[in-house]
Design a protein around this motif. Sequence first.
Motif, PDB file in Angstrom:
ATOM      1  N   GLN A   1      51.237  52.021  43.333  1.00  0.00           N
ATOM      2  CA  GLN A   1      51.413  51.980  44.138  1.00  0.00           C
ATOM      3  C   GLN A   1      53.368  50.621  44.201  1.00  0.00           C
ATOM      4  OE1 GLN A   1      48.913  49.790  46.916  1.00  0.00           O
ATOM      5  NE2 GLN A   1      50.297  48.315  47.731  1.00  0.00           N
ATOM      6  N   SER A   2      52.573  49.868  42.495  1.00  0.00           N
ATOM      7  CA  SER A   2      53.997  48.907  42.527  1.00  0.00           C
ATOM      8  C   SER A   2      53.936  48.904  40.563  1.00  0.00           C
ATOM      9  CB  SER A   2      53.970  47.742  43.075  1.00  0.00           C
ATOM     10  OG  SER A   2      54.900  46.754  42.480  1.00  0.00           O
ATOM     11  N   PRO A   3      54.969  49.693  40.401  1.00  0.00           N
ATOM     12  CA  PRO A   3      54.850  49.891  38.669  1.00  0.00           C
ATOM     13  C   PRO A   3      55.379  48.954  38.122  1.00  0.00           C
ATOM     14  CG  PRO A   3      56.448  51.964  39.758  1.00  0.00           C
ATOM     15  CD  PRO A   3      55.452  50.964  41.068  1.00  0.00           C
ATOM     16  N   ASP A   4      56.029  48.091  38.631  1.00  0.00           N
ATOM     17  CA  ASP A   4      56.533  46.521  38.123  1.00  0.00           C
ATOM     18  C   ASP A   4      55.431  45.565  38.473  1.00  0.00           C
ATOM     19  OD1 ASP A   4      56.109  45.898  41.456  1.00  0.00           O
ATOM     20  OD2 ASP A   4      58.609  45.284  40.627  1.00  0.00           O
ATOM     21  N   TYR A   5      54.062  46.249  38.668  1.00  0.00           N
ATOM     22  CA  TYR A   5      53.000  44.686  38.398  1.00  0.00           C
ATOM     23  C   TYR A   5      52.729  44.503  37.437  1.00  0.00           C
ATOM     24  CZ  TYR A   5      49.706  42.045  40.694  1.00  0.00           C
ATOM     25  OH  TYR A   5      48.342  41.518  42.047  1.00  0.00           O
ATOM     26  N   VAL A   6      53.173  43.717  36.595  1.00  0.00           N
ATOM     27  CA  VAL A   6      52.918  44.010  35.648  1.00  0.00           C
ATOM     28  C   VAL A   6      52.006  42.962  34.922  1.00  0.00           C
ATOM     29  CG1 VAL A   6      55.444  43.218  34.161  1.00  0.00           C
ATOM     30  CG2 VAL A   6      53.871  41.254  35.150  1.00  0.00           C
ATOM     31  N   ASN A   7      51.139  42.775  35.629  1.00  0.00           N
ATOM     32  CA  ASN A   7      49.871  42.215  35.161  1.00  0.00           C
ATOM     33  C   ASN A   7      48.320  42.956  34.849  1.00  0.00           C
ATOM     34  OD1 ASN A   7      50.627  39.635  34.714  1.00  0.00           O
ATOM     35  ND2 ASN A   7      49.554  39.033  36.954  1.00  0.00           N
ATOM     36  N   ALA A   8      48.690  44.029  35.893  1.00  0.00           N
ATOM     37  CA  ALA A   8      48.270  45.214  35.760  1.00  0.00           C
ATOM     38  C   ALA A   8      48.014  46.212  33.982  1.00  0.00           C
ATOM     39  CB  ALA A   8      48.234  46.671  36.627  1.00  0.00           C
ATOM     40  N   TYR A   9      48.996  45.995  33.772  1.00  0.00           N
ATOM     41  CA  TYR A   9      49.067  47.150  32.519  1.00  0.00           C
ATOM     42  C   TYR A   9      47.950  47.396  31.417  1.00  0.00           C
ATOM     43  CZ  TYR A   9      53.046  49.294  34.723  1.00  0.00           C
ATOM     44  OH  TYR A   9      53.943  50.030  35.134  1.00  0.00           O
ATOM     45  N   PRO A  10      48.564  45.676  30.894  1.00  0.00           N
ATOM     46  CA  PRO A  10      47.053  45.142  29.728  1.00  0.00           C
ATOM     47  C   PRO A  10      45.850  46.129  29.717  1.00  0.00           C
ATOM     48  CG  PRO A  10      48.353  43.156  30.290  1.00  0.00           C
ATOM     49  CD  PRO A  10      48.811  44.196  31.070  1.00  0.00           C
ATOM     50  N   PHE A  11      45.513  45.110  31.432  1.00  0.00           N
ATOM     51  CA  PHE A  11      44.007  45.704  31.863  1.00  0.00           C
ATOM     52  C   PHE A  11      43.538  47.303  31.505  1.00  0.00           C
ATOM     53  CE2 PHE A  11      44.072  41.454  33.042  1.00  0.00           C
ATOM     54  CZ  PHE A  11      42.884  40.998  32.714  1.00  0.00           C
ATOM     55  N   LEU A  12      44.532  47.877  32.505  1.00  0.00           N
ATOM     56  CA  LEU A  12      44.592  49.719  32.846  1.00  0.00           C
ATOM     57  C   LEU A  12      44.187  49.272  30.707  1.00  0.00           C
ATOM     58  CD1 LEU A  12      44.936  52.655  33.574  1.00  0.00           C
ATOM     59  CD2 LEU A  12      47.421  51.831  33.789  1.00  0.00           C
ATOM     60  N   ALA A  13      45.563  49.713  29.811  1.00  0.00           N
ATOM     61  CA  ALA A  13      45.312  49.359  28.231  1.00  0.00           C
ATOM     62  C   ALA A  13      43.988  49.621  28.023  1.00  0.00           C
ATOM     63  CB  ALA A  13      46.298  49.088  27.756  1.00  0.00           C
ATOM     64  N   GLN A  14      43.490  48.988  27.869  1.00  0.00           N
ATOM     65  CA  GLN A  14      41.989  48.230  27.275  1.00  0.00           C
ATOM     66  C   GLN A  14      41.066  49.009  28.416  1.00  0.00           C
ATOM     67  OE1 GLN A  14      41.024  44.005  28.071  1.00  0.00           O
ATOM     68  NE2 GLN A  14      39.158  44.300  27.547  1.00  0.00           N
ATOM     69  N   ALA A  15      40.925  49.351  29.215  1.00  0.00           N
ATOM     70  CA  ALA A  15      40.409  50.053  29.849  1.00  0.00           C
ATOM     71  C   ALA A  15      40.448  51.797  29.426  1.00  0.00           C
ATOM     72  CB  ALA A  15      40.212  50.335  31.742  1.00  0.00           C
ATOM     73  N   TYR A  16      41.768  52.469  28.826  1.00  0.00           N
ATOM     74  CA  TYR A  16      41.807  53.538  28.159  1.00  0.00           C
ATOM     75  C   TYR A  16      41.555  53.045  26.771  1.00  0.00           C
ATOM     76  CZ  TYR A  16      44.547  55.734  32.595  1.00  0.00           C
ATOM     77  OH  TYR A  16      44.802  56.346  33.546  1.00  0.00           O
ATOM     78  N   GLY A  17      41.942  52.467  26.466  1.00  0.00           N
ATOM     79  CA  GLY A  17      41.358  52.318  25.206  1.00  0.00           C
ATOM     80  C   GLY A  17      39.538  51.739  24.657  1.00  0.00           C
TER      81      GLY A  17
ATOM     82  N   GLU B   1      50.181  40.818  24.351  1.00  0.00           N
ATOM     83  CA  GLU B   1      48.936  41.542  23.843  1.00  0.00           C
ATOM     84  C   GLU B   1      48.745  42.983  23.793  1.00  0.00           C
ATOM     85  OE1 GLU B   1      44.444  41.883  26.633  1.00  0.00           O
ATOM     86  OE2 GLU B   1      46.298  40.973  27.211  1.00  0.00           O
ATOM     87  N   LEU B   2      50.200  43.324  25.256  1.00  0.00           N
ATOM     88  CA  LEU B   2      50.553  44.722  25.081  1.00  0.00           C
ATOM     89  C   LEU B   2      50.870  45.595  23.088  1.00  0.00           C
ATOM     90  CD1 LEU B   2      52.337  44.924  28.462  1.00  0.00           C
ATOM     91  CD2 LEU B   2      50.339  45.969  27.891  1.00  0.00           C
ATOM     92  N   TYR B   3      51.717  44.591  22.644  1.00  0.00           N
ATOM     93  CA  TYR B   3      52.465  44.732  21.446  1.00  0.00           C
ATOM     94  C   TYR B   3      50.911  45.913  20.879  1.00  0.00           C
ATOM     95  CZ  TYR B   3      57.374  43.702  22.354  1.00  0.00           C
ATOM     96  OH  TYR B   3      58.480  43.835  23.370  1.00  0.00           O
ATOM     97  N   GLN B   4      49.956  44.431  20.516  1.00  0.00           N
ATOM     98  CA  GLN B   4      48.539  44.631  19.600  1.00  0.00           C
ATOM     99  C   GLN B   4      47.999  45.852  20.036  1.00  0.00           C
ATOM    100  OE1 GLN B   4      46.316  40.917  19.569  1.00  0.00           O
ATOM    101  NE2 GLN B   4      44.957  42.721  18.492  1.00  0.00           N
ATOM    102  N   LEU B   5      47.664  45.987  21.941  1.00  0.00           N
ATOM    103  CA  LEU B   5      47.397  47.029  22.037  1.00  0.00           C
ATOM    104  C   LEU B   5      47.557  48.498  21.551  1.00  0.00           C
ATOM    105  CD1 LEU B   5      45.928  45.777  25.472  1.00  0.00           C
ATOM    106  CD2 LEU B   5      44.056  46.639  23.891  1.00  0.00           C
ATOM    107  N   GLY B   6      49.147  48.305  22.285  1.00  0.00           N
ATOM    108  CA  GLY B   6      49.329  49.925  22.099  1.00  0.00           C
ATOM    109  C   GLY B   6      49.344  49.825  20.196  1.00  0.00           C
ATOM    110  N   ALA B   7      49.878  49.494  19.429  1.00  0.00           N
ATOM    111  CA  ALA B   7      50.050  49.566  18.357  1.00  0.00           C
ATOM    112  C   ALA B   7      48.218  49.636  17.797  1.00  0.00           C
ATOM    113  CB  ALA B   7      50.029  48.434  16.930  1.00  0.00           C
TER     114      ALA B   7
END
Length: 421
Positions: free
Chosen positions: A232-248, A272-278
Amino acid sequence: MTYSEQLLDAIQAHKFSETRTLLKQALDNDDPEILASLAENLSDLGFTDLAKEVYRKLIAQFPDEDLFKVYLAEILLNDGQEDDGLSLLYGVEPESDAYLESLLVQADYYQSEGLLETARAKMNQARELAPDEDAIEFGLAELDYLMELSEQALPLYQDLAERQKMFGEVNLNQRIFQTLAKLGRYEEAASFINGHKEDLLDIDSKYQAGVIMVQAKQFKQAIQYLDEVIKQSPDYVNAYPFLAQAYGMENNFEEELYAAQTGLGYNELDEELYQLGADAALKLGKQADAEDLLERGLKVNPDNSSLRLMLANLDNYEGKYQEALDLFGQLDDAELEPQAHWAMAQAWQGLDKYDQAQSEYLLAYPGLQDNAAFLRQMALFFDAAGQKNLVKQVLAKYLPLAPNDEEMQELYTDLLDDGGE
């Protein structure tokens, strides 16, 4: 047509040059009931200066009618005339029919000023006078929610939700699961969300539901809600760390890496995204991607110890021992955590600098004496260095943590046989 009606018509027609004349005629000729309605309409239209004049006229005519004082006070407070507004409100006696309205206006004012304790005291007074008034119960619930008094807010929201789903623009069911989450009752909050999915209408409520699902360890549902947010909103930046964490947590490291990289495209400052991605990249064997993310993250914040440690461990893994050491070169010993000393010990060991490695192992030991992986590596290092007594001490700590490690058990037994305990 009354002068009050003519005045409102002139305003609607943008004939503002006529307003003063028509207001004077209305004040001189119209009945009090009509003037009271005029004042209310003027306030609603934003013509508060005109409304104030009408209320002052009515107060002069009816000095015992405190409701006009309350309405005037509310306008004065909104216009920044706090002293005059509060003076009017505090002049309303508890015996007055307008006392309840006075308390509510006071509560709104103090809340807007950030004086939540005072606002709550006023709202509690109001509730004592009108215990069955939903608006007061809702106002008190909202204050409790803002003040982190979630135990008190929850039953109020639950009671209100039995009679209605919405209060104004606030979805009461959303407030209930948000309050449960504030209380740390994530599983209850998740269960409540699952039973009220129809209330997750706006993007913020879907985001909050996703976050709660992560906290409740219901990662599939979290991914579903957070994916909806991002679609719905690709620039909803706060969602990405939680999404990455859930996938992990679902061991879907490809999607974890993708979520982290996509999120960084919208917010390159999210450490946090650098750490999760790495971390995801390392688990996928994509060392180059991990190194890139870690180096970029450290450019954003050179003091991020987690990113520094991850990069040092990666450098050690790839045999770039001096580069690992250089990451800690500008830091004082007091700034180094036990894990950092361990990474440096491995780097010195890789460079065949055994005295320096030994020093770093010993510095790391007090903080990592419950870490089985560290203890095993330290034992092997000191065994190679021929320091049998140290090896025995380390293995005495290690073997209770890893009783099935036959190799280390055999080494410990041999050491005891050789020299006693």
